[in-house]
Design a protein around this motif. Structure first.
Motif, short mmCIF file in Angstrom:
data_model
loop_
_atom_site.label_atom_id
_atom_site.label_comp_id
_atom_site.label_asym_id
_atom_site.label_seq_id
_atom_site.Cartn_x
_atom_site.Cartn_y
_atom_site.Cartn_z
N ALA A 127 0.81 -1.21 0.00
CA ALA A 127 0.00 0.00 0.00
C ALA A 127 0.84 1.26 0.00
O ALA A 127 0.37 2.33 -0.42
CB ALA A 127 -0.93 0.01 1.22
N CYS A 128 2.08 1.17 0.45
CA CYS A 128 2.91 2.35 0.66
C CYS A 128 3.07 3.24 -0.59
O CYS A 128 2.87 4.46 -0.50
CB CYS A 128 4.28 1.93 1.19
N PRO A 129 3.45 2.70 -1.75
CA PRO A 129 3.69 3.60 -2.90
C PRO A 129 2.50 4.47 -3.26
O PRO A 129 2.67 5.63 -3.66
CB PRO A 129 4.03 2.62 -4.03
N SER A 130 1.28 3.96 -3.10
CA SER A 130 0.10 4.75 -3.45
C SER A 130 -0.06 5.95 -2.50
O SER A 130 -0.72 6.94 -2.86
CB SER A 130 -1.16 3.89 -3.42
N LEU A 131 0.53 5.87 -1.31
CA LEU A 131 0.44 6.97 -0.35
C LEU A 131 1.39 8.11 -0.69
O LEU A 131 1.32 9.19 -0.09
CB LEU A 131 0.74 6.48 1.07
N THR A 132 2.30 7.87 -1.64
CA THR A 132 3.32 8.87 -1.96
C THR A 132 3.03 9.63 -3.25
O THR A 132 3.87 10.38 -3.72
CB THR A 132 4.70 8.19 -2.09
N VAL A 133 1.84 9.43 -3.82
CA VAL A 133 1.54 10.07 -5.12
C VAL A 133 1.67 11.59 -5.02
O VAL A 133 2.31 12.23 -5.85
CB VAL A 133 0.13 9.67 -5.60
N HIS A 134 1.05 12.18 -4.00
CA HIS A 134 1.12 13.64 -3.85
C HIS A 134 2.56 14.09 -3.60
O HIS A 134 3.01 15.09 -4.17
CB HIS A 134 0.24 14.10 -2.69
N ALA A 135 3.28 13.35 -2.76
CA ALA A 135 4.65 13.73 -2.44
C ALA A 135 5.53 13.73 -3.68
O ALA A 135 6.36 14.63 -3.89
CB ALA A 135 5.22 12.80 -1.38
N LEU A 136 5.37 12.71 -4.53
CA LEU A 136 6.18 12.63 -5.74
C LEU A 136 5.77 13.68 -6.76
O LEU A 136 6.61 14.23 -7.48
CB LEU A 136 6.07 11.23 -6.34
N GLY A 137 4.47 13.97 -6.83
CA GLY A 137 4.00 14.95 -7.81
C GLY A 137 4.35 16.37 -7.42
O GLY A 137 4.76 17.18 -8.27
N ALA A 138 4.20 16.70 -6.14
CA ALA A 138 4.44 18.07 -5.68
C ALA A 138 5.82 18.26 -5.06
O ALA A 138 6.21 19.40 -4.78
CB ALA A 138 3.36 18.46 -4.66
N GLY A 139 6.54 17.16 -4.82
CA GLY A 139 7.84 17.27 -4.18
C GLY A 139 7.76 17.58 -2.70
O GLY A 139 8.75 17.99 -2.09
N ASP A 140 6.59 17.42 -2.11
CA ASP A 140 6.38 17.72 -0.70
C ASP A 140 6.11 16.43 0.06
O ASP A 140 5.00 15.91 0.06
CB ASP A 140 5.20 18.68 -0.54
N PHE A 141 7.15 15.90 0.72
CA PHE A 141 7.02 14.63 1.42
C PHE A 141 6.71 14.80 2.90
O PHE A 141 6.55 13.83 3.62
CB PHE A 141 8.30 13.79 1.26
N GLY A 142 6.64 16.05 3.36
CA GLY A 142 6.41 16.30 4.78
C GLY A 142 5.12 15.69 5.32
O GLY A 142 5.15 15.02 6.36
N PRO A 143 3.98 15.87 4.64
CA PRO A 143 2.72 15.31 5.18
C PRO A 143 2.76 13.79 5.36
O PRO A 143 2.22 13.27 6.34
CB PRO A 143 1.68 15.72 4.14
N VAL A 144 3.39 13.07 4.43
CA VAL A 144 3.45 11.61 4.54
C VAL A 144 4.26 11.21 5.76
O VAL A 144 3.85 10.36 6.56
CB VAL A 144 4.05 10.99 3.26
N LEU A 145 5.43 11.82 5.93
CA LEU A 145 6.29 11.47 7.05
C LEU A 145 5.67 11.88 8.39
O LEU A 145 5.75 11.15 9.37
CB LEU A 145 7.66 12.12 6.87
N LEU A 146 5.04 13.06 8.42
CA LEU A 146 4.41 13.49 9.67
C LEU A 146 3.20 12.62 10.00
O LEU A 146 2.94 12.33 11.17
CB LEU A 146 3.99 14.95 9.56
N GLY A 147 2.47 12.18 8.97
CA GLY A 147 1.36 11.26 9.20
C GLY A 147 1.84 9.95 9.78
O GLY A 147 1.23 9.40 10.70
N LEU A 148 2.96 9.43 9.23
CA LEU A 148 3.52 8.19 9.76
C LEU A 148 3.98 8.39 11.20
O LEU A 148 3.78 7.51 12.05
CB LEU A 148 4.69 7.73 8.88
N ALA A 149 4.60 9.54 11.48
CA ALA A 149 5.04 9.83 12.85
C ALA A 149 3.86 9.82 13.81
O ALA A 149 3.93 9.26 14.92
CB ALA A 149 5.75 11.18 12.89
N GLY A 150 2.73 10.41 13.39
CA GLY A 150 1.55 10.41 14.23
C GLY A 150 1.03 9.01 14.50
O GLY A 150 0.60 8.69 15.63
N CYS A 151 1.06 8.15 13.50
CA CYS A 151 0.60 6.77 13.67
C CYS A 151 1.44 6.03 14.69
O CYS A 151 0.92 5.28 15.54
CB CYS A 151 0.63 6.04 12.33
#
Length: 391
Positions: free
Chosen positions: A143-167
């Motif tokens: 499932a992981c790669p599908s969660l990175t679509v926005h990060a790869l498109g916009a170059g902004d990986f912060g939300p994905v990493l912060l979401g993982l940190a929250g989990c």
């Protein structure tokens, strides 16, 4: 929890542990899935990117080795390590990323090992439970790669990493709230851990070193390789997804069709498939061929590591073999990046895992693998915790 362990229904009390293990699948696959965005934001060369993988996997190996005494305590600290590492990577701006990646990996290693041992004790060593954990982990990685679509498109990986940190902060809180997790590590065989080099066939040790490295290298570099080939974002996301999907489906397949072939035949056949897939991956730039190669590589890797590890544990049940596996996971992705930087081509870098598959196949063909434990039908080795991480 004893009632849960004996029940044939789903163990709902262990749901936080399953969700945490699902999260570790995402966490292990995430650095590779995000690599193009990380390279763009932090201006990383391939050698530097390979070093990030090196630090993450060394940290994971050390995290697994640090699991001692209270498993709830190591689970809490492991979850906090992932949370702090992921948040730090999101906010660092490229500073201190090697140390943060090591902390992130150490947290993942400690968390995976702790959850595996907790569930093993709660279910009295149930092989079915280990199969369940392995499948949960693989679903997370898939499932992981599908969660990175926005990060790869916009170059902004912060939300994905912060979401993982929250989990993982939530997992640490859940672990603190569950007093039934106050279990201790079972009395392990300590002795001379490095006696594996005297007791275990060197060919088996080499194959365990290589198979984890091949998986980590492919999982780490596939997204970047696809993007550099000029393919669209959808194909870049699909490539690692195909790898993890192949791994997941192969374990599902062999866990059901477990009496068709001997373990030795399964390992040799899987290595043939892995070698062919690795050659195809290096030889082609066509999008569909890359996706097919990734899937076949994952399908070949799927049964191989659990079976090899099951054979190794017949010789010695200490933690040294997990450390060897972790060193392989650290070295091959780093070597892939190093060769890529030296030759100016990631395709040449991926020759490293391709050669690794060929060496494994050669060792399997010239070694008496049936005597390592491969003369019995395939059973529940796919539940060895964790088929995709040395922890």
């Amino acid at each position: 929890m004893q009632g849960v362990a004996k029940s044939k229904t789903f163990p709902w009390g262990a749901l936080p542990l399953y969700l945490g293990f699902f999260g570790t699948g995402i966490g292990v696959a995430l650095p590779g899935a995000l690599l193009p965005a990380l390279q763009m934001r932090w201006h990383l060369q391939d050698e530097q990117s390979g070093r990030l993988f090196l630090m993450a996997w060394i940290g994971s190996s050390l995290g697994a080795l640090l699991v001692r005494r209270s498993l709830r305590t190591t689970l809490v600290f492991g979850s906090l390590g992932v949370a702090v590492g992921a948040a730090g990577l999101a906010l660092s701006g490229g500073h201190g990323v090697n140390a943060l990646m090591a902390l992130y990996g150490m947290g993942l290693g400690a968390t995976m090992t702790s959850v595996s041992l907790i569930r093993q004790q709660q279910t009295v060593g149930s092989g079915t439970e280990m199969v369940r954990l392995n499948l949960v982990w693989a679903i997370g990685a898939c499932a992981c790669p599908s969660l990175t679509v926005h990060a790869l498109g916009a170059g902004d990986f912060g939300p994905v990493l912060l979401g993982l940190a929250g989990c993982f902060l939530a997992l640490a809180g859940a672990a603190l709230a569950q007093r039934e997790l106050m279990v201790l590590t079972a009395g392990a065989e300590v002795g001379d851990a490095w006696a594996i080099f005297r007791r275990m066939p060197l060919g088996l040790i080499a194959m365990i070193f290589l198979v984890t490295g091949i998986e980590a290298s492919a999982g780490g570099w596939l997204t970047t390789y696809t993007r550099r080939g000029g393919h669209e974002l959808a194909e870049a996301v699909a490539a690692p997804t195909c790898l993890w999907a192949g791994l997941l489906l192969s374990r599902l397949f062999w866990s059901v069709r477990d009496k068709w072939l001997s373990e030795a035949v399964v390992v040799r056949g899987s290595l043939v498939l892995m070698t062919a897939a690795a050659v195809l991956l290096v030889a082609t730039t066509h999008g569909v061929a890359i996706l097919a190669a990734a899937f076949l590589l994952g399908f070949g890797i799927g049964p191989t590591y659990p079976l090899l590890l099951g054979w190794a544990l017949r010789y010695q049940r200490g933690g040294a073999i997990f450390f060897v596996a972790g060193v392989g996971s650290a070295c091959l992705p780093w070597m892939t990046g190093l060769v890529s930087a030296e030759r100016g081509s990631l395709r040449m870098g991926l020759v490293v895992p391709m050669v690794g598959t060929a060496v494994m196949l050669l060792v399997a063909m010239v070694s008496p693998v049936r005597s390592w434990g491969g003369a019995v039908p395939v059973k529940t080795r796919f539940g060895t915790p964790l088929g995709d991480n040395p922890g």
